[in-house]
Design a protein around this motif. Structure first.
Motif, PDB file in Angstrom:
ATOM      1  N   ALA A   1       0.948  -1.186   0.036  1.00 40.37           N
ATOM      2  CA  ALA A   1       0.182   0.128   0.077  1.00 40.37           C
ATOM      3  C   ALA A   1       0.937   1.227   0.011  1.00 40.37           C
ATOM      4  N   TYR A   2       0.448   2.560  -0.716  1.00 39.84           N
ATOM      5  CA  TYR A   2       1.173   3.614  -0.759  1.00 39.84           C
ATOM      6  C   TYR A   2       0.210   4.800  -0.496  1.00 39.84           C
ATOM      7  N   VAL A   3       0.879   5.814  -0.116  1.00 42.75           N
ATOM      8  CA  VAL A   3       0.103   7.249  -0.064  1.00 42.75           C
ATOM      9  C   VAL A   3       0.869   8.002  -0.951  1.00 42.75           C
ATOM     10  N   PHE A   4      -0.047   8.734  -1.739  1.00 43.58           N
ATOM     11  CA  PHE A   4       0.651   9.672  -2.876  1.00 43.58           C
ATOM     12  C   PHE A   4       0.103  10.843  -2.576  1.00 43.58           C
ATOM     13  N   GLN A   5       1.422  11.691  -2.398  1.00 44.05           N
ATOM     14  CA  GLN A   5       1.245  13.007  -1.481  1.00 44.05           C
ATOM     15  C   GLN A   5       1.643  14.080  -2.730  1.00 44.05           C
ATOM     16  N   PRO A   6       0.664  14.949  -3.148  1.00 45.91           N
ATOM     17  CA  PRO A   6       0.851  15.925  -4.276  1.00 45.91           C
ATOM     18  C   PRO A   6       1.362  17.085  -3.455  1.00 45.91           C
ATOM     19  N   THR A   7       1.754  18.125  -4.363  1.00 48.89           N
ATOM     20  CA  THR A   7       2.472  19.324  -3.925  1.00 48.89           C
ATOM     21  C   THR A   7       1.392  20.227  -4.542  1.00 48.89           C
ATOM     22  N   PRO A   8       0.510  20.742  -3.803  1.00 48.49           N
ATOM     23  CA  PRO A   8      -0.382  21.909  -4.231  1.00 48.49           C
ATOM     24  C   PRO A   8       0.215  23.268  -4.829  1.00 48.49           C
ATOM     25  N   TYR A   9      -0.201  23.880  -5.350  1.00 52.83           N
ATOM     26  CA  TYR A   9       0.154  25.272  -5.780  1.00 52.83           C
ATOM     27  C   TYR A   9      -0.998  26.033  -5.356  1.00 52.83           C
ATOM     28  N   ALA A  10      -0.652  26.877  -4.340  1.00 49.78           N
ATOM     29  CA  ALA A  10      -1.967  27.874  -3.693  1.00 49.78           C
ATOM     30  C   ALA A  10      -1.668  29.268  -3.822  1.00 49.78           C
ATOM     31  N   ASP A  11      -2.485  29.870  -4.443  1.00 55.34           N
ATOM     32  CA  ASP A  11      -2.379  31.458  -4.435  1.00 55.34           C
ATOM     33  C   ASP A  11      -3.473  32.085  -4.067  1.00 55.34           C
ATOM     34  N   GLU A  12      -3.985  33.075  -4.316  1.00 58.29           N
ATOM     35  CA  GLU A  12      -5.365  34.044  -3.798  1.00 58.29           C
ATOM     36  C   GLU A  12      -6.330  33.352  -4.657  1.00 58.29           C
ATOM     37  N   ARG A  13      -6.137  32.746  -5.534  1.00 58.94           N
ATOM     38  CA  ARG A  13      -7.387  32.014  -6.379  1.00 58.94           C
ATOM     39  C   ARG A  13      -7.974  30.992  -5.633  1.00 58.94           C
ATOM     40  N   GLY A  14      -7.105  30.221  -5.038  1.00 52.57           N
ATOM     41  CA  GLY A  14      -7.339  28.832  -4.667  1.00 52.57           C
ATOM     42  C   GLY A  14      -5.965  28.007  -4.506  1.00 52.57           C
ATOM     43  N   PHE A  15      -6.063  26.811  -5.109  1.00 49.65           N
ATOM     44  CA  PHE A  15      -4.914  25.802  -5.520  1.00 49.65           C
ATOM     45  C   PHE A  15      -5.087  25.216  -6.649  1.00 49.65           C
ATOM     46  N   PHE A  16      -4.041  24.678  -7.092  1.00 50.73           N
ATOM     47  CA  PHE A  16      -3.994  23.485  -8.276  1.00 50.73           C
ATOM     48  C   PHE A  16      -3.241  22.563  -7.787  1.00 50.73           C
ATOM     49  N   SER A  17      -3.516  21.305  -7.960  1.00 47.02           N
ATOM     50  CA  SER A  17      -2.795  19.981  -7.529  1.00 47.02           C
ATOM     51  C   SER A  17      -2.972  19.009  -8.582  1.00 47.02           C
ATOM     52  N   ARG A  18      -1.992  18.209  -8.830  1.00 47.07           N
ATOM     53  CA  ARG A  18      -1.974  17.136  -9.684  1.00 47.07           C
ATOM     54  C   ARG A  18      -2.457  15.854  -8.664  1.00 47.07           C
ATOM     55  N   THR A  19      -3.256  15.276  -9.172  1.00 48.23           N
ATOM     56  CA  THR A  19      -4.005  14.463  -8.263  1.00 48.23           C
ATOM     57  C   THR A  19      -3.529  12.783  -8.854  1.00 48.23           C
ATOM     58  N   PHE A  20      -2.566  12.674  -9.912  1.00 49.11           N
ATOM     59  CA  PHE A  20      -2.359  11.284 -10.527  1.00 49.11           C
ATOM     60  C   PHE A  20      -1.036  11.632 -11.213  1.00 49.11           C
ATOM     61  N   ASP A  21       0.003  10.965 -11.440  1.00 51.18           N
ATOM     62  CA  ASP A  21       1.124  11.057 -11.938  1.00 51.18           C
ATOM     63  C   ASP A  21       1.641   9.795 -12.073  1.00 51.18           C
TER      64      ASP A  21
END
Length: 183
Positions: free
Chosen positions: A12-32
């Protein structure tokens, strides 16, 4: 995105993204695919995506598939859930071990649940949306359900259960389910 081994459950694994957050909210890759491949999983094996929406206290599980089983990637895309994996692979060094996680829209963690492991969760918020990516087409004839409150598993569900499916309410004990599956 980085992958971390879940020590309680072999494979089993946990995949941890690196979200990019700014005043608009965030962007995050959920699958790579490259990160998935880096831990020995085939990213092309995942063929079906689904989503469930649950109210606070709703419990779903514990579910697994008979036969070849079903591997899945699980992520809480909105809200928060208490997530559980139980290793039911007789040949696994972590057989009958459990692992608990909090998945949320804030962390966007993705959990890889190996085939042969039971999985379930309880919604901690209303709503809680959980996304699934599975490696086989769903066949209801292969569904196996185990009682969420089985004393042998002693899962510390954090909230009183507000709702669950009839199938989950009437699920057999772990011992009965394993006997039926020949495990």
């Amino acid at each position: 995105m980085k992958a971390t081994i879940v020590p309680e459950i072999t494979g089993a694994y946990v995949f941890q993204p690196t979200p990019y957050a700014d005043e608009r909210g965030f962007f995050s890759r959920t699958f790579d695919a490259d990160v998935v491949r880096s831990v020995g999983l085939d990213p092309d094996a995942f063929i079906q995506d689904s989503v469930s929406r649950s109210g606070r206290g709703v419990l779903r599980g514990l579910h697994l598939r008979s036969g070849a089983g079903e591997a899945k990637l699980v992520r809480c895309s909105y809200g928060r859930v208490f997530d559980v994996i139980v290793d039911l692979r007789p040949d696994s060094p972590t057989y009958r071990e459990r692992a608990f996680f909090e998945l949320s829209d804030e962390t966007q963690l993705t959990l890889y649940v190996p085939a042969g492991c039971a999985h379930g969760f309880q919604a901690l918020t209303a709503p809680a949306d959980v996304s699934y990516r599975i490696d086989r087409p769903h066949d209801p004839a292969e569904d196996v359900t185990i009682a969420y409150d089985d004393p042998e598993l002693n899962i510390p569900w954090p909230l009183p259960v507000t709702s669950m499916s009839r199938r989950d309410r009437e699920a057999p004990s772990l011992a009965q389910a394993l006997k039926h599956e020949g495990r």
